[in-house]
Design an enzyme around this catalytic site. Structure first.
Site, PDB file in Angstrom:
ATOM      1  CD  GLU A 186      10.914  -7.893   5.268  1.00 21.04           C
ATOM      2  OE1 GLU A 186      11.522  -8.884   5.798  1.00 21.04           O
ATOM      3  OE2 GLU A 186      10.149  -7.066   5.847  1.00 21.04           O
TER       4      GLU A 186
ATOM      5  NE  ARG B   9       1.089  15.590   0.450  1.00 25.39           N
ATOM      6  CZ  ARG B   9       0.185  14.948   0.168  1.00 25.39           C
ATOM      7  NH1 ARG B   9       0.194  13.619   0.676  1.00 25.39           N
ATOM      8  NH2 ARG B   9      -0.568  15.446  -0.772  1.00 25.39           N
TER       9      ARG B   9
ATOM     10  CG  HIS C 187      11.255  -2.628   4.229  1.00 23.81           C
ATOM     11  ND1 HIS C 187       9.954  -2.411   4.427  1.00 23.81           N
ATOM     12  CD2 HIS C 187      11.485  -3.867   4.949  1.00 23.81           C
ATOM     13  CE1 HIS C 187       9.377  -3.500   4.670  1.00 23.81           C
ATOM     14  NE2 HIS C 187      10.209  -4.466   5.213  1.00 23.81           N
TER      15      HIS C 187
ATOM     16  NE  ARG D  77      10.550   5.641   8.490  1.00 21.89           N
ATOM     17  CZ  ARG D  77       9.494   5.505   7.373  1.00 21.89           C
ATOM     18  NH1 ARG D  77       9.543   4.715   6.723  1.00 21.89           N
ATOM     19  NH2 ARG D  77       8.563   6.489   7.671  1.00 21.89           N
TER      20      ARG D  77
ATOM     21  CB  ALA E 293       1.256   0.182   6.021  1.00 19.92           C
TER      22      ALA E 293
ATOM     23  N   PRO F 124       0.923  -1.205  -0.036  1.00 20.00           N
ATOM     24  CG  PRO F 124      -0.267  -1.161   2.114  1.00 20.00           C
ATOM     25  CD  PRO F 124       0.309  -2.102   1.246  1.00 20.00           C
ATOM     26  CG  ASN F 125      -0.282   4.530   1.155  1.00 16.63           C
ATOM     27  OD1 ASN F 125      -1.344   4.981   0.541  1.00 16.63           O
ATOM     28  ND2 ASN F 125      -0.346   3.974   2.416  1.00 16.63           N
TER      29      ASN F 125
ATOM     30  CE1 TYR G 243       9.236   5.000   2.682  1.00 12.15           C
ATOM     31  CE2 TYR G 243       7.793   6.787   2.890  1.00 12.15           C
ATOM     32  CZ  TYR G 243       8.148   5.589   3.395  1.00 12.15           C
ATOM     33  OH  TYR G 243       7.470   5.331   4.454  1.00 12.15           O
TER      34      TYR G 243
ATOM     35  CG  ASN H 213       8.499  -2.305  -0.001  1.00 11.61           C
ATOM     36  OD1 ASN H 213       7.973  -2.316   1.345  1.00 11.61           O
ATOM     37  ND2 ASN H 213       9.164  -1.099  -0.306  1.00 11.61           N
TER      38      ASN H 213
HETATM   39  O1  CA2 Z   1      10.741   1.960   3.581  1.00  7.78           O
HETATM   40  C1  CA2 Z   1       9.842   1.281   3.215  1.00  7.78           C
HETATM   41  O2  CA2 Z   1       9.935   0.647   1.692  1.00  7.78           O
HETATM   42  C2  CA2 Z   1       8.454   0.814   3.738  1.00  7.78           C
HETATM   43  O3  CA2 Z   1       8.193  -0.459   3.398  1.00  7.78           O
HETATM   44  C3  CA2 Z   1       7.332   1.923   2.989  1.00  7.78           C
HETATM   45  C4  CA2 Z   1       6.141   2.121   3.595  1.00  7.78           C
HETATM   46  C5  CA2 Z   1       6.145   2.010   5.075  1.00  7.78           C
HETATM   47  O4  CA2 Z   1       4.947   1.703   5.806  1.00  7.78           O
HETATM   48  C6  CA2 Z   1       7.184   0.968   5.837  1.00  7.78           C
HETATM   49  O5  CA2 Z   1       7.291   1.030   7.123  1.00  7.78           O
HETATM   50  C7  CA2 Z   1       8.387   0.965   5.201  1.00  7.78           C
HETATM   51  C8  CA2 Z   1       5.345   3.039   3.241  1.00  7.78           C
HETATM   52  C9  CA2 Z   1       5.078   3.284   1.782  1.00  7.78           C
HETATM   53  C10 CA2 Z   1       4.725   4.260   1.151  1.00  7.78           C
HETATM   54  O6  CA2 Z   1       4.484   5.510   1.729  1.00  7.78           O
HETATM   55  C11 CA2 Z   1       4.526   6.801   1.247  1.00  7.78           C
HETATM   56  C12 CA2 Z   1       3.995   7.729   2.083  1.00  7.78           C
HETATM   57  C13 CA2 Z   1       3.813   8.951   1.673  1.00  7.78           C
HETATM   58  C14 CA2 Z   1       4.115   9.285   0.296  1.00  7.78           C
HETATM   59  C15 CA2 Z   1       4.321   8.283  -0.670  1.00  7.78           C
HETATM   60  C16 CA2 Z   1       4.624   7.054  -0.094  1.00  7.78           C
END
Ligand code: CA2
Length: 143
Positions: A97, A17, A99, A106, A76, A9-10, A22, A73
């Protein structure tokens, strides 16, 4: 060799953002980079992204007997999903896996990963390069 790359997700919002965490490259750039790498290595790849836990579980189940390796990946769901862990354990496909950020540095809730209880290797904090490292690892370690 046939690889399945799953993004949770996301991750489709990358580059929109939280660029400090990231990076500034977007999701399309990530997809292009993975496709280019697999092309160079002669690896067949399917890329899959979903914002829904059950859809990711379905995709992992359907990977049985089809894919030689999985790069995931779980975003969340890394920190919450016993269902994704169980699906990986069920299909027993070699999995790395990834990230983008270093989850060990974090918030407390990001430090634990259910998926790491199954994954052969976890790569975190190497940005997009982590996916390249995961593909290399699977290429070198899948029998
Ligand atoms: O560091 C990573 O790749 C994560 O898997 C990314 C996830 C996070 O929940 C994990 O803890 C670590 C978040 C994915 C994307 O989040 C965004 C948030 C805001 C804007 C764009 C992407």
């Amino acid at each position: 060799m046939k690889l399945l790359v799953i993004n949770g997700p996301n991750l489709n919002l990358l580059g929109v953002r939280e660029k400090n965490i990231y990076g500034s490259q977007n999701f399309d750039a990530l997809i292009d980079m993975i496709k280019r790498k697999c092309d160079e290595e002669g690896i067949e790849v399917e890329l899959f992204q979903s914002n829904h836990e059950g859809v990711i579980v379905d995709k992992i189940q359907q990977a049985y007997g089809v894919f030689d390796g999985i790069v995931i990946n779980p975003a969340a769901y890394t920190h919450t999903s016993v269902a994704i862990l169980d699906a990986l354990k069920a299909v027993m496909i070699p999995t790395v896996e990834v990230h983008i950020s270093d989850i060990s540095q974090r918030e407390e809730f990001r430090k634990f990963s259910y998926v790491s209880l199954y994954a052969s290797k976890t790569i975190a904090g190497h940005g997009f390069d982590g996916y390249i490292e995961a593909i290399d690892w699977l290429k070198n370690n899948i029998k």
